[in-house]
Design a protein around this motif. Structure first.
Motif, mmCIF file in Angstrom:
data_model
loop_
_atom_site.group_PDB
_atom_site.id
_atom_site.type_symbol
_atom_site.label_atom_id
_atom_site.label_comp_id
_atom_site.label_asym_id
_atom_site.label_seq_id
_atom_site.Cartn_x
_atom_site.Cartn_y
_atom_site.Cartn_z
ATOM 1 N N ALA A 129 0.809 5.424 0.393
ATOM 2 C CA ALA A 129 0.042 6.618 0.752
ATOM 3 C C ALA A 129 0.906 7.839 0.473
ATOM 4 C CB ALA A 129 -0.343 6.582 2.226
ATOM 5 N N THR B 50 3.579 0.635 2.863
ATOM 6 C CA THR B 50 3.235 -0.322 3.912
ATOM 7 C C THR B 50 3.120 -1.706 3.299
ATOM 8 O OG1 THR B 50 2.014 1.386 5.098
ATOM 9 C CG2 THR B 50 1.561 -0.884 5.731
ATOM 10 N N ARG C 112 0.868 -1.182 0.000
ATOM 11 C CA ARG C 112 0.000 0.000 0.000
ATOM 12 C C ARG C 112 0.903 1.230 0.000
ATOM 13 N NH1 ARG C 112 -2.692 -2.988 4.136
ATOM 14 N NH2 ARG C 112 -1.795 -1.572 5.666
#
Length: 170
Positions: free
Chosen positions: A45, A66, A43
């Motif tokens: 961000a 992540t 992930r």
């Protein structure tokens, strides 16, 4: 008859070897320790950012990676590109940054920070639309909207750079 036994033995050995990787384990699609983190398996961000409010100001955009799955490794620098829709420029790593290696266990994260100088609207600045990121060891890329951060000073060489990966969280 002896040639037939050798051929059968060689065929059996090649079948056994194709079911194992160089580490002697079963082959599958899960990353193994030391394998590069794949952008499709993590992930990412972008932000929240410290946006540069006016031309000439400096902004910082954190990017966090992540790992929700099996252990993988970030070795080196990411590839960071600013894209206007008509023109793309690669952002260099900060001159003081040293490429390292971070192993991300399941549920852990690493981050880097993109620092940029805001340019004036339409004044030889990059009207960036998209931030494109590729993780080290992979050619896969992922795009992120840049519209909240404003134009970036510079044209062929953006006034921007990014840090090395740092372990994020606790």
């Amino acid at each position: 008859m002896r040639a037939l036994r050798i051929t059968v033995t060689a065929l059996a050995a090649s079948l056994v070897l194709t079911a194992c990787d160089s580490e002697g384990g079963d082959t599958d699609s899960k990353p193994r320790a030391g394998e590069p983190c794949a952008i499709g398996s993590v992930r990412i961000a972008v932000g929240p950012a410290n946006v540069a409010p006016a031309a000439g100001d400096t902004g910082n955009v954190p990017v966090t990676v992540t790992n929700p799955g099996p252990e993988c490794t970030l070795k080196g620098f990411p590839e960071v590109v600013l894209d206007t829709g008509h023109h793309s420029v690669e952002v260099p790593a900060d001159k003081a940054a040293k490429a390292g290696e971070l192993t991300l266990a399941e549920g852990t994260a690493a981050s880097f920070t993109l620092t940029y100088v805001r340019g004036a609207e339409g004044d030889g600045s990059l009207a960036v639309r998209t931030l494109r990121i590729a993780l080290p060891g992979s050619s896969e890329q992922r795009d992120f909207d840049w519209s909240n951060y404003g134009p970036v000073a510079g044209t062929d060489t953006p006034q921007a750079s990014f840090t090395a990966f740092q372990q994020a969280g606790d």
